[in-house]
Design a protein around this motif. Structure first.
Motif, PDB file in Angstrom:
ATOM      1  N   ILE A 392     -51.062 -30.474 -12.563  1.00  0.00           N
ATOM      2  CA  ILE A 392     -50.961 -31.535 -11.563  1.00  0.00           C
ATOM      3  C   ILE A 392     -49.572 -31.451 -10.923  1.00  0.00           C
ATOM      4  CG2 ILE A 392     -51.083 -34.008 -11.138  1.00  0.00           C
ATOM      5  CD1 ILE A 392     -52.634 -34.213 -13.826  1.00  0.00           C
ATOM      6  N   ASN A 393     -49.524 -31.302  -9.604  1.00  0.00           N
ATOM      7  CA  ASN A 393     -48.265 -31.174  -8.888  1.00  0.00           C
ATOM      8  C   ASN A 393     -47.841 -32.507  -8.291  1.00  0.00           C
ATOM      9  OD1 ASN A 393     -48.000 -28.398  -9.351  1.00  0.00           O
ATOM     10  ND2 ASN A 393     -49.298 -27.907  -7.601  1.00  0.00           N
ATOM     11  N   SER A 394     -46.553 -32.789  -8.365  1.00  0.00           N
ATOM     12  CA  SER A 394     -45.989 -34.005  -7.774  1.00  0.00           C
ATOM     13  C   SER A 394     -44.741 -33.630  -6.987  1.00  0.00           C
ATOM     14  CB  SER A 394     -45.611 -35.018  -8.863  1.00  0.00           C
ATOM     15  OG  SER A 394     -46.739 -35.379  -9.652  1.00  0.00           O
ATOM     16  N   THR A 395     -44.650 -34.108  -5.764  1.00  0.00           N
ATOM     17  CA  THR A 395     -43.448 -33.891  -4.954  1.00  0.00           C
ATOM     18  C   THR A 395     -42.368 -34.884  -5.387  1.00  0.00           C
ATOM     19  OG1 THR A 395     -44.795 -33.164  -3.087  1.00  0.00           O
ATOM     20  CG2 THR A 395     -42.530 -33.838  -2.615  1.00  0.00           C
ATOM     21  N   VAL A 396     -41.201 -34.365  -5.678  1.00  0.00           N
ATOM     22  CA  VAL A 396     -40.088 -35.211  -6.135  1.00  0.00           C
ATOM     23  C   VAL A 396     -38.827 -34.828  -5.361  1.00  0.00           C
ATOM     24  CG1 VAL A 396     -41.016 -35.556  -8.457  1.00  0.00           C
ATOM     25  CG2 VAL A 396     -39.527 -33.604  -8.009  1.00  0.00           C
ATOM     26  N   PRO A 397     -37.977 -35.799  -5.039  1.00  0.00           N
ATOM     27  CA  PRO A 397     -36.752 -35.476  -4.283  1.00  0.00           C
ATOM     28  C   PRO A 397     -35.710 -34.770  -5.131  1.00  0.00           C
ATOM     29  CG  PRO A 397     -36.868 -37.831  -4.742  1.00  0.00           C
ATOM     30  CD  PRO A 397     -38.178 -37.248  -5.174  1.00  0.00           C
ATOM     31  N   ASP A 398     -35.686 -35.053  -6.439  1.00  0.00           N
ATOM     32  CA  ASP A 398     -34.679 -34.441  -7.316  1.00  0.00           C
ATOM     33  C   ASP A 398     -35.309 -34.194  -8.677  1.00  0.00           C
ATOM     34  OD1 ASP A 398     -32.529 -33.754  -8.963  1.00  0.00           O
ATOM     35  OD2 ASP A 398     -31.120 -34.979  -7.809  1.00  0.00           O
ATOM     36  N   LEU A 444     -42.744 -30.889  -9.203  1.00  0.00           N
ATOM     37  CA  LEU A 444     -42.842 -30.789 -10.649  1.00  0.00           C
ATOM     38  C   LEU A 444     -44.303 -30.551 -10.999  1.00  0.00           C
ATOM     39  CD1 LEU A 444     -40.487 -33.576 -12.062  1.00  0.00           C
ATOM     40  CD2 LEU A 444     -40.154 -31.104 -12.161  1.00  0.00           C
ATOM     41  N   ARG A 445     -44.523 -29.622 -11.936  1.00  0.00           N
ATOM     42  CA  ARG A 445     -45.873 -29.262 -12.358  1.00  0.00           C
ATOM     43  C   ARG A 445     -46.099 -29.815 -13.768  1.00  0.00           C
ATOM     44  NH1 ARG A 445     -47.001 -25.709  -8.326  1.00  0.00           N
ATOM     45  NH2 ARG A 445     -45.399 -24.212  -7.660  1.00  0.00           N
ATOM     46  N   LEU A 446     -47.141 -30.610 -13.931  1.00  0.00           N
ATOM     47  CA  LEU A 446     -47.434 -31.260 -15.209  1.00  0.00           C
ATOM     48  C   LEU A 446     -48.718 -30.710 -15.799  1.00  0.00           C
ATOM     49  CD1 LEU A 446     -47.050 -33.576 -17.344  1.00  0.00           C
ATOM     50  CD2 LEU A 446     -48.432 -35.012 -15.796  1.00  0.00           C
ATOM     51  N   ASN A 447     -48.685 -30.351 -17.084  1.00  0.00           N
ATOM     52  CA  ASN A 447     -49.878 -30.011 -17.858  1.00  0.00           C
ATOM     53  C   ASN A 447     -49.880 -30.871 -19.114  1.00  0.00           C
ATOM     54  OD1 ASN A 447     -51.384 -27.291 -16.845  1.00  0.00           O
ATOM     55  ND2 ASN A 447     -49.215 -27.235 -16.311  1.00  0.00           N
ATOM     56  N   VAL A 448     -51.026 -31.465 -19.427  1.00  0.00           N
ATOM     57  CA  VAL A 448     -51.160 -32.374 -20.558  1.00  0.00           C
ATOM     58  C   VAL A 448     -52.355 -31.954 -21.399  1.00  0.00           C
ATOM     59  CG1 VAL A 448     -51.440 -34.782 -21.279  1.00  0.00           C
ATOM     60  CG2 VAL A 448     -50.269 -34.260 -19.126  1.00  0.00           C
ATOM     61  N   GLU A 449     -52.224 -32.050 -22.720  1.00  0.00           N
ATOM     62  CA  GLU A 449     -53.347 -31.813 -23.625  1.00  0.00           C
ATOM     63  C   GLU A 449     -53.274 -32.809 -24.774  1.00  0.00           C
ATOM     64  OE1 GLU A 449     -55.400 -27.852 -24.941  1.00  0.00           O
ATOM     65  OE2 GLU A 449     -53.803 -28.265 -26.391  1.00  0.00           O
ATOM     66  N   ALA A 450     -54.436 -33.294 -25.192  1.00  0.00           N
ATOM     67  CA  ALA A 450     -54.515 -34.224 -26.321  1.00  0.00           C
ATOM     68  C   ALA A 450     -55.847 -34.029 -27.028  1.00  0.00           C
ATOM     69  CB  ALA A 450     -54.344 -35.660 -25.844  1.00  0.00           C
ATOM     70  N   ALA A 451     -56.057 -34.816 -28.091  1.00  0.00           N
ATOM     71  CA  ALA A 451     -57.220 -34.615 -28.947  1.00  0.00           C
ATOM     72  C   ALA A 451     -58.537 -34.858 -28.221  1.00  0.00           C
ATOM     73  CB  ALA A 451     -57.125 -35.520 -30.173  1.00  0.00           C
ATOM     74  N   ASP A 452     -58.566 -35.830 -27.315  1.00  0.00           N
ATOM     75  CA  ASP A 452     -59.800 -36.145 -26.595  1.00  0.00           C
ATOM     76  C   ASP A 452     -59.456 -36.659 -25.204  1.00  0.00           C
ATOM     77  OD1 ASP A 452     -59.009 -38.854 -26.989  1.00  0.00           O
ATOM     78  OD2 ASP A 452     -60.078 -38.910 -28.895  1.00  0.00           O
ATOM     79  N   GLU A 453     -60.483 -36.890 -24.400  1.00  0.00           N
ATOM     80  CA  GLU A 453     -60.266 -37.298 -23.012  1.00  0.00           C
ATOM     81  C   GLU A 453     -59.509 -38.622 -22.889  1.00  0.00           C
ATOM     82  OE1 GLU A 453     -60.716 -35.903 -20.082  1.00  0.00           O
ATOM     83  OE2 GLU A 453     -61.588 -34.029 -20.805  1.00  0.00           O
ATOM     84  N   PRO A 454     -59.853 -39.672 -23.664  1.00  0.00           N
ATOM     85  CA  PRO A 454     -59.085 -40.919 -23.522  1.00  0.00           C
ATOM     86  C   PRO A 454     -57.605 -40.740 -23.844  1.00  0.00           C
ATOM     87  CG  PRO A 454     -61.169 -41.334 -24.625  1.00  0.00           C
ATOM     88  CD  PRO A 454     -61.035 -39.853 -24.538  1.00  0.00           C
ATOM     89  N   ALA A 455     -57.309 -40.015 -24.922  1.00  0.00           N
ATOM     90  CA  ALA A 455     -55.903 -39.811 -25.288  1.00  0.00           C
ATOM     91  C   ALA A 455     -55.186 -38.976 -24.243  1.00  0.00           C
ATOM     92  CB  ALA A 455     -55.816 -39.145 -26.658  1.00  0.00           C
ATOM     93  N   MET A 456     -55.863 -37.954 -23.733  1.00  0.00           N
ATOM     94  CA  MET A 456     -55.248 -37.120 -22.700  1.00  0.00           C
ATOM     95  C   MET A 456     -55.004 -37.932 -21.445  1.00  0.00           C
ATOM     96  SD  MET A 456     -55.705 -35.388 -19.667  1.00  0.00           S
ATOM     97  CE  MET A 456     -57.496 -35.288 -19.477  1.00  0.00           C
ATOM     98  N   LEU A 459     -51.999 -40.304 -21.829  1.00  0.00           N
ATOM     99  CA  LEU A 459     -50.723 -39.601 -21.803  1.00  0.00           C
ATOM    100  C   LEU A 459     -50.430 -39.067 -20.405  1.00  0.00           C
ATOM    101  CD1 LEU A 459     -48.258 -38.490 -23.296  1.00  0.00           C
ATOM    102  CD2 LEU A 459     -49.659 -36.522 -24.005  1.00  0.00           C
ATOM    103  N   ARG A 460     -51.443 -38.501 -19.766  1.00  0.00           N
ATOM    104  CA  ARG A 460     -51.280 -37.990 -18.392  1.00  0.00           C
ATOM    105  C   ARG A 460     -50.803 -39.095 -17.455  1.00  0.00           C
ATOM    106  NH1 ARG A 460     -56.855 -37.351 -16.225  1.00  0.00           N
ATOM    107  NH2 ARG A 460     -56.539 -39.615 -16.124  1.00  0.00           N
ATOM    108  N   ASP A 461     -51.465 -40.238 -17.508  1.00  0.00           N
ATOM    109  CA  ASP A 461     -51.136 -41.323 -16.577  1.00  0.00           C
ATOM    110  C   ASP A 461     -49.728 -41.872 -16.833  1.00  0.00           C
ATOM    111  OD1 ASP A 461     -53.631 -40.943 -15.560  1.00  0.00           O
ATOM    112  OD2 ASP A 461     -54.528 -42.722 -16.486  1.00  0.00           O
ATOM    113  N   GLU A 462     -49.333 -41.915 -18.117  1.00  0.00           N
ATOM    114  CA  GLU A 462     -47.994 -42.427 -18.411  1.00  0.00           C
ATOM    115  C   GLU A 462     -46.919 -41.490 -17.874  1.00  0.00           C
ATOM    116  OE1 GLU A 462     -45.310 -44.204 -22.101  1.00  0.00           O
ATOM    117  OE2 GLU A 462     -47.381 -43.528 -22.468  1.00  0.00           O
ATOM    118  N   ILE A 463     -47.107 -40.179 -18.083  1.00  0.00           N
ATOM    119  CA  ILE A 463     -46.095 -39.227 -17.619  1.00  0.00           C
ATOM    120  C   ILE A 463     -46.108 -39.111 -16.100  1.00  0.00           C
ATOM    121  CG2 ILE A 463     -45.206 -36.883 -17.842  1.00  0.00           C
ATOM    122  CD1 ILE A 463     -45.006 -38.734 -20.345  1.00  0.00           C
ATOM    123  N   LEU A 464     -47.287 -39.144 -15.496  1.00  0.00           N
ATOM    124  CA  LEU A 464     -47.346 -39.128 -14.030  1.00  0.00           C
ATOM    125  C   LEU A 464     -46.644 -40.351 -13.450  1.00  0.00           C
ATOM    126  CD1 LEU A 464     -50.874 -37.874 -12.890  1.00  0.00           C
ATOM    127  CD2 LEU A 464     -48.651 -36.834 -12.415  1.00  0.00           C
ATOM    128  N   GLY A 465     -46.835 -41.495 -14.101  1.00  0.00           N
ATOM    129  CA  GLY A 465     -46.146 -42.693 -13.639  1.00  0.00           C
ATOM    130  C   GLY A 465     -44.638 -42.546 -13.680  1.00  0.00           C
TER     131      GLY A 465
END
Length: 469
Positions: A392-398, A444-456, A459-465
């Motif tokens: 998942i790509n996110s545009t960031v200024p710094d 910034l390029r984000l990759n996330v993995e967890a035990a199952d879809e809810p956990a992933m 975690l994905r949404d928290e880090i993307l936030g």
């Protein structure tokens, strides 16, 4: 409409090669950046460096883009002016060029911009034996010497005796070599849909798969560098939609999708569901370990943690690497690994000159599927243990500020951190994520993995936030 390879007639200065000579290859806009003059200068500078390494010939291939034949011809002029010969292999995939470099023990140059739009083209160069070249190992010198010629500050090297150009098609030898590495003659008949994306797989797939026990439904095999049907980048889910629908419609056993220069292969199961490249890495790794017990297997750090687990369970040594083909190839040479996989669907084989080839990976998957009676979804289930986000790509200024925030977040969550490539954070429950800055864009390029879809997902949404706040 084709894209002119002629110099921009704006009266401006010569193109700035530093803007489009990347870490491992050349990729630029045709006509304004990558022109015949640029290709000629790069060919001359490359040949000068190769002559110092005692090379006498260079093998050249090109993809289906309208601009490719002329650019390849200009590059060949630069090489022969410097006194080296050129073996012009003509149309080919990038892995065919790597095969040619290894098989002929010659340095090589492939003209392609992979999945980039038609207005782009590029050059992937390698030393003899398909050894990679990067800015650190010779590409910077090629760039600088070519720039000096383009700026009129130096003259191209002119040998007393110019080299010659000969033509040699290598597609049949390429196909025979691949089929010597994986035996599919005894498999059950399979129904396969292949989406070539109007790229070079439309040329290489018939040569490799045509005489095997396969019924092949061909999608977009017409060579067309304008990519009229969809972008030739199967990493983007939208570009798999046609293949998925066709697999379901005809009831095929498997679907294969290749990118523009056909060095990457993506797999779709009989339900039309994409198979994770990490699962393909693990599957191929088990097959290679069956032939070479205890061998080393490489995987990049955004691959599923299932990969090192499965490698270890099968007696192999799993070695984690940075993302990128030059790192994988260097590690293969250093460690003697038999196979390496990246989550971007690049697959590297020691018996293919340590180079990447999606076609050889496809042969392994077809063999594994055809050697047993179950569907592909059942076969790969054993290699798909966790839930992953994809990149998942996110545009960031710094980017540096965000990376510091991620380090602080990890410290607050009692997580392990390593910085082999970007930042990889592993949580106590086994979930993990990697954040890497792009080398060329404010991303910034984000990759996330967890035990199952809810956990992933959580975690994905928290880090993307955190990244996007």
């Amino acid at each position: 409409m084709g894209v002119s390879v002629r110099d921009d007639e704006t009266g401006g200065a010569a193109p700035r090669l530093s803007e489009f000579v990347k870490a491992y290859d050349v990729r630029g806009l045709v006509g304004s950046q990558l022109t015949s003059d640029v290709a000629r200068a790069i060919g001359n500078a490359f040949a000068v460096q190769l002559a110092e390494r005692d090379a006498t010939s260079v093998v050249v291939a090109y993809d289906m883009r309208d601009s490719s034949p002329e650019l390849a011809g200009a590059f060949a002029e630069g090489v022969t002016t410097a006194g080296l010969d050129v073996v012009m292999a003509g149309l080919g995939s990038t892995d065919l060029l790597y095969f040619a470099s290894g098989h002929l023990d010659m340095p090589g140059a492939m003209f392609t911009a992979s999945h980039n739009p038609a207005r782009y083209n590029g050059i992937k160069m390698c030393f003899a034996g398909a050894q990679p070249i990067s800015l650190d190992t010779g590409l910077a010198r090629v760039r600088d010497e070519a720039q000096a010629v383009l700026d009129g500050e130096a003259q191209p090297v002119v040998a007393a005796t110019p080299g010659t150009v000969s033509e040699r098609s290598l597609v049949a030898e390429y196909a025979d070599y691949l089929k010597s590495l994986v035996d599919l003659t005894g498999i059950r008949p399979l129904h396969v849909v292949v989406d070539a994306g109007n790229g070079m797989a439309g040329y290489t797939v018939p040569a490799v798969l045509g005489d095997l026990p396969l019924t092949i439904d061909a999608m977009y095999f017409e060579l067309d560098g304008s990519f009229p049907n969809h972008e030739a980048n199967p990493l983007e889910p939208a570009n798999l939609v046609d293949l998925q629908a066709e697999v379901r419609r005809v009831g095929a056993d498997i679907g294969l999708a290749f990118d523009g220069d056909a060095d990457r292969c993506f797999v779709v199961d009989e339900r039309g569901e994409p198979v994770s490249p990490s699962a393909i890495t693990a599957l191929v790794a088990t097959r290679e370990l069956a032939k070479a017990p205890g061998a080393s297997i490489l995987y990049n750090l955004i691959s599923s943690r299932a990969v090192p687990e499965i490698v270890g369970e099968n007696g192999g040594q799993a070695i984690r690497t940075r993302v990128g083909h030059s790192f994988i190839k260097a590690e293969m040479a250093r460690t003697g690994a038999v196979f390496g996989g990246e989550h971007s669907a690049h697959y590297y084989f020691a018996n293919f000159f340590n180079a990447d080839t999606g076609m050889l990976a496809a042969l392994h998957v077809l063999a594994a599927l055809g050697e047993q009676d179950g569907p592909l979804s059942d076969l790969v289930a054993a290699y798909s243990r966790y839930a992953a986000s994809g990149e998942i790509n996110s545009t960031v200024p710094d980017a540096s500020i965000k990376l510091d925030q991620i380090r602080a977040w990890a410290a607050d969550h009692d997580a392990e951190v390593d910085e082999l490539d970007g930042i990889t954070v592993t949580l106590p429950d086994g979930g993990w994520f990697n954040v890497r800055a792009s080398n060329t864009e404010p991303l910034l390029r984000l990759n996330v993995e967890a035990a199952d879809e809810p956990a992933m997902g959580a975690l994905r949404d928290e880090i993307l936030g955190l990244i996007r706040s």
